[in-house]
Design a protein around this motif. Structure first.
Motif, PDB file in Angstrom:
ATOM      1  N   LEU A 462       0.805  -1.221   0.000  1.00 34.67           N
ATOM      2  CA  LEU A 462       0.000   0.000   0.000  1.00 34.67           C
ATOM      3  C   LEU A 462       0.838   1.272   0.000  1.00 34.67           C
ATOM      4  O   LEU A 462       0.298   2.367   0.087  1.00 34.67           O
ATOM      5  N   SER A 463       2.164   1.145  -0.070  1.00 34.12           N
ATOM      6  CA  SER A 463       3.092   2.279  -0.024  1.00 34.12           C
ATOM      7  C   SER A 463       2.965   3.073   1.277  1.00 34.12           C
ATOM      8  O   SER A 463       3.121   4.296   1.299  1.00 34.12           O
ATOM      9  N   ILE A 464       2.666   2.388   2.362  1.00 35.58           N
ATOM     10  CA  ILE A 464       2.623   3.018   3.684  1.00 35.58           C
ATOM     11  C   ILE A 464       4.047   3.043   4.234  1.00 35.58           C
ATOM     12  O   ILE A 464       4.709   2.003   4.286  1.00 35.58           O
ATOM     13  N   PRO A 465       4.566   4.199   4.659  1.00 37.58           N
ATOM     14  CA  PRO A 465       5.985   4.299   5.010  1.00 37.58           C
ATOM     15  C   PRO A 465       6.367   3.794   6.393  1.00 37.58           C
ATOM     16  O   PRO A 465       7.540   3.537   6.636  1.00 37.58           O
ATOM     17  N   THR A 466       5.392   3.633   7.305  1.00 37.09           N
ATOM     18  CA  THR A 466       5.726   3.295   8.687  1.00 37.09           C
ATOM     19  C   THR A 466       4.790   2.219   9.217  1.00 37.09           C
ATOM     20  O   THR A 466       3.568   2.284   9.011  1.00 37.09           O
ATOM     21  N   VAL A 467       5.371   1.254   9.907  1.00 38.58           N
ATOM     22  CA  VAL A 467       4.592   0.209  10.583  1.00 38.58           C
ATOM     23  C   VAL A 467       4.892   0.281  12.073  1.00 38.58           C
ATOM     24  O   VAL A 467       6.056   0.385  12.479  1.00 38.58           O
ATOM     25  N   ILE A 468       3.838   0.254  12.890  1.00 35.62           N
ATOM     26  CA  ILE A 468       3.986   0.249  14.344  1.00 35.62           C
ATOM     27  C   ILE A 468       3.505  -1.100  14.866  1.00 35.62           C
ATOM     28  O   ILE A 468       2.379  -1.528  14.562  1.00 35.62           O
ATOM     29  N   VAL A 469       4.346  -1.757  15.646  1.00 32.19           N
ATOM     30  CA  VAL A 469       3.954  -3.007  16.295  1.00 32.19           C
ATOM     31  C   VAL A 469       3.932  -2.754  17.801  1.00 32.19           C
ATOM     32  O   VAL A 469       4.966  -2.452  18.392  1.00 32.19           O
ATOM     33  N   PRO A 470       2.761  -2.816  18.445  1.00 31.50           N
ATOM     34  CA  PRO A 470       2.661  -2.525  19.878  1.00 31.50           C
ATOM     35  C   PRO A 470       3.499  -3.496  20.717  1.00 31.50           C
ATOM     36  O   PRO A 470       3.913  -4.560  20.225  1.00 31.50           O
ATOM     37  N   PRO A 471       3.754  -3.137  21.977  1.00 28.03           N
ATOM     38  CA  PRO A 471       4.577  -4.010  22.829  1.00 28.03           C
ATOM     39  C   PRO A 471       4.015  -5.410  22.972  1.00 28.03           C
ATOM     40  O   PRO A 471       4.762  -6.376  23.063  1.00 28.03           O
ATOM     41  N   ASN A 472       2.680  -5.540  23.022  1.00 24.84           N
ATOM     42  CA  ASN A 472       2.039  -6.848  23.170  1.00 24.84           C
ATOM     43  C   ASN A 472       0.968  -6.996  22.093  1.00 24.84           C
ATOM     44  O   ASN A 472      -0.220  -6.865  22.370  1.00 24.84           O
ATOM     45  N   PRO A 473       1.377  -7.287  20.861  1.00 23.90           N
ATOM     46  CA  PRO A 473       0.422  -7.273  19.736  1.00 23.90           C
ATOM     47  C   PRO A 473      -0.766  -8.195  19.934  1.00 23.90           C
ATOM     48  O   PRO A 473      -1.887  -7.856  19.570  1.00 23.90           O
ATOM     49  N   GLY A 474      -0.521  -9.361  20.507  1.00 27.31           N
ATOM     50  CA  GLY A 474      -1.585 -10.345  20.635  1.00 27.31           C
ATOM     51  C   GLY A 474      -2.653  -9.988  21.645  1.00 27.31           C
ATOM     52  O   GLY A 474      -3.741 -10.564  21.630  1.00 27.31           O
ATOM     53  N   VAL A 475      -2.375  -9.044  22.534  1.00 26.86           N
ATOM     54  CA  VAL A 475      -3.367  -8.659  23.551  1.00 26.86           C
ATOM     55  C   VAL A 475      -3.690  -7.168  23.464  1.00 26.86           C
ATOM     56  O   VAL A 475      -4.167  -6.574  24.420  1.00 26.86           O
ATOM     57  N   THR A 476      -3.433  -6.575  22.313  1.00 24.48           N
ATOM     58  CA  THR A 476      -3.696  -5.142  22.139  1.00 24.48           C
ATOM     59  C   THR A 476      -5.177  -4.829  22.301  1.00 24.48           C
ATOM     60  O   THR A 476      -5.551  -3.773  22.830  1.00 24.48           O
ATOM     61  N   SER A 477      -6.051  -5.729  21.844  1.00 24.47           N
ATOM     62  CA  SER A 477      -7.485  -5.479  21.999  1.00 24.47           C
ATOM     63  C   SER A 477      -7.866  -5.367  23.468  1.00 24.47           C
ATOM     64  O   SER A 477      -8.701  -4.536  23.843  1.00 24.47           O
TER      65      SER A 477
END
Length: 680
Positions: A462-477
């Motif tokens: 998608l030509s998005i320049p930045t990706v953020i991965v939270p500290p705990n991706p699996g429990v972000t919800s």
């Protein structure tokens, strides 16, 4: 254990895992616990609390996002229910809008109504469009209906009279009679649930609310009792679709608002994390085992919609954070159609049997199997609790895709993931480009158990320049449940041309809504100084029926100012405006917020160099023609301020992040991973 009621607990129940976030208010330490979900979701919640070593007496806030309502609607495991309608209008919810989800599929029928026709009973009454009584309510007929429903042992009733949105007297009287005659039965009226024009949407929303009240009431009651038995002294708060929480007492009356509970939590957390990192525009992709949920935030505000449903044809008009869900998850099946084309999902292996590498009997390759085959995913999940068999994954990819398409095993695995990424990219385009937003202006927040595996590949697509991965991706919800306020959304139809609108009348109507809102918030225990009331008016060009919500001040200013704001908003949304066209007012809206203390995540000082990798393994990336020897880091070992150059794999308890060659992952002071994609 921590003492002194300094803990904030958030629980999000998924189909595979129950996720629990524990925030210590004193130290700002955030811990996460994942435990397998159970047939009775409450057992999983209590097990997670026990595994985390939590004393419920130490908990100051317990917030919960639940899929109980959503699952009840999907599976149709619903209590016996009935609908009481104006004579002649029993089939409104079955006639619907006479449309179909796929206009050209003549064989695909719309799902049957939630309440069958024999349980939709009618009584003589009629109110006209101006609110005048044409035919008085036949109270004897209502009592006869109650006798029939008592014999049928219904547990919920939806009262839906035509034009009740403008005069609710008949509905309210019918409700009184039914509650007298049917003690213990949950009765919902359309004038209480959704006092708006358009009878199908009003009736449908009321039906959903009614049939979910026994389901939600039973669940909340049992959960509250077990938490109190465990020592919980604070209120149980439940996340609703609009992005706020409500108390258990309110949730029992407005159960339909929980139909989008679990989905909203991830969108809330995604927005919060992006804002922490300095990005006011963000796209959240929550990729789990079965599906991927896509949400959009523009200028710090999540998109909210009233046009949504769990099953097509039966709209739920409560405000909801706009989330687009597609069948793309770690368990999505890769399959080849009769023409030889490769597909990915929406079918899923689910939690049982799960991907082939789980060893539970599935032989159709999934996205997880493709990631394991390429080495991007290791052979252990959830901190070693789940062991994966790589050979089973390789065999499934070979037999299911590689051999039929005459590809090598790794080429087939890459093809599987490419199709999955393309499906998710299409979903992002629907929620961004088709709405006038350029993905290049956004950061991508990749979370969920599988989101970080696909984040960079999706961003490149998608030509998005930045990706953020939270500290705990699996429990972000679950974290999202700690970031919301108590919220009520009130509305009233107001069909008046802007040129004829009376500001004194509008002000009086808003005042009545605000009085109702303050009463609701007071019952939730919110003090007066913790209440925030925000007004808006839905407006449209006359002759249209789709509207846009325009913020207005309190007290109301000149209507001309609101009309100018509407023209500007219409241009922003649809890329054109018609200043000469007459504008109509459609609905008055009030958002009532009761402020609750928010999770305040700890900041970490930079320090420490790149640690030694925990292991190394060959990984085949999209950017490489063959597997390359790649370091595997354990995410808790990575300090703030660190840059991790690709290629690298970053493992943690609840997820795995892929850092391809040419991409660098930066650990910020909140321990988010910020991945910059150079070629974008």
């Amino acid at each position: 254990m921590t003492t002194g009621q300094s803990l904030r607990i958030a629980v999000d129940i998924g189909g595979t895992f129950t996720d629990i976030c524990i925030l210590n208010e004193k130290t700002r330490e955030l811990r996460v616990v994942k435990t397998p979900s159970t047939p009775d979701p409450i057992d999983g919640v209590l097990k997670g609390v026990k595994d985390a070593g939590i004393d419920l007496a130490d908990v100051a806030l317990f917030s919960h996002g639940t899929t109980v309502a959503t699952n009840a609607l999907i599976t149709r495991r619903l209590p016996p229910a009935a609908m009481v309608c104006t004579a002649g209008f029993r089939d409104v919810i079955e006639i619907r809008r006479a449309n179909k989800e796929d206009l050209w599929d003549v064989y695909k029928d719309v799902a049957r109504p939630y309440i069958r026709r024999r349980d939709r009973l009618t009584v003589p009454e009629r109110i006209d469009a101006d609110g005048n009584v044409v035919t008085p309510l036949d109270e004897a007929a209502v009592r006869e209906v109650a006798r029939v429903l008592r014999a049928r042992k219904v547990q919920a009733v939806a009262v839906c009279f035509i034009n009740a949105f403008v005069n609710s007297s008949h509905e309210q009287r019918a409700r009184q009679i039914l509650e007298e005659e049917l003690p213990g039965v949950a009765v919902s009226t359309s004038s209480d649930v959704l006092p708006e024009i358009f009878e199908h949407e009003r009736f449908s929303t009321t039906v959903v609310n009614a049939i979910l009240r026994p389901v939600v009431g039973n669940y909340i009651g049992r959960l509250s009792d077990r938490l109190k038995e465990g020592g919980l002294k604070s209120d149980l708060l439940l996340l609703h679709s609009g992005g706020g929480v409500m108390t258990a007492a309110t949730a029992k009356d407005y159960a339909g608002r929980l139909a989008g509970s679990g989905i909203a939590a991830g969108a809330i957390a995604s927005r919060h994390i992006a804002m922490l990192c300095g990005y006011r525009n963000s796209i959240g992709v929550d990729m789990g085992g079965t599906s991927a949920d896509v949400s959009l935030v523009w200028d710090g505000v999540s998109r909210v919609t009233k046009d949504w449903h769990i099953q097509f044809g039966y709209p739920i008009r409560f405000p909801s954070i706009e989330v687009l869900t597609i069948g793309a998850g770690g368990g999505s099946l890769a399959w080849i159609d009769a023409a030889g084309a490769l597909h990915n999902g929406p079918q899923s292996a689910g939690a049982n049997p799960g991907p082939c590498c789980y060893g539970n009997g599935n032989t159709v390759p999934t996205n997880t199997d493709a990631s394991v085959t390429l080495g991007r995913l290791g052979t252990e999940l959830a901190g070693g609790e789940i062991h994966l068999d790589k050979q089973l994954a390789v065999t499934a990819v070979e037999t299911g895709v590689a051999q039929p398409l005459k590809l090598s095993t790794n080429e087939a695995a890459k093809a599987i993931l490419s199709v999955a990424n393309a499906n998710m990219a299409d979903a992002v385009r629907l929620i961004s480009i088709s709405r006038g937003y350029d993905p290049r202006d956004f950061a991508l927040v990749a979370f969920g158990g599988a989101g970080a595996l696909h984040g960079v590949a999706l961003a490149k697509e998608l030509s998005i320049p930045t990706v953020i991965v939270p500290p705990n991706p699996g429990v972000t919800s679950a974290l999202g449940c700690l970031l919301v306020d108590i919220r009520h959304d009130l509305a009233q139809s107001y069909l008046v041309p802007a040129a004829k609108a009376d500001t004194a009348d509008i002000e009086a109507r808003f005042a009545a809504l605000e009085a109702e809102a303050r009463d609701l918030l007071a019952r939730d225990g919110v003090p007066e100084d913790g209440m925030t009331l925000t007004r808006s008016i839905d407006m449209m060009y006359q002759g249209q029926w789709r509207s846009l919500s325009v913020p207005v001040p309190s007290p109301i200013g000149a209507i001309e100012d609101a009309v100018k704001a509407f023209h500007a908003l219409h241009e922003r949304e649809y890329n054109f405006r018609r200043d000469e066209a007459p504008v109509g007012l459609y609905r008055l809206n009030l958002v009532a917020v009761g402020t609750t203390p928010k999770a305040n995540l700890a900041e970490h000082e930079p320090g420490g160099g790149l640690p030694e990798p925990r292991s190394r393994r060959p990984v085949d990336f999209d950017e490489t023609d063959a597997p390359v020897d790649t370091p595997v880091y354990w995410r808790p070992d990575l300090p703030a301020g660190l840059d991790v150059p690709g290629p690298a794999i970053i493992d943690q308890l609840d997820s795995t992040t892929v850092v391809p060659p040419g991409v660098t992952a930066h650990v910020d002071k909140w321990l988010n991973l910020i991945l910059k994609i150079q070629e974008a």
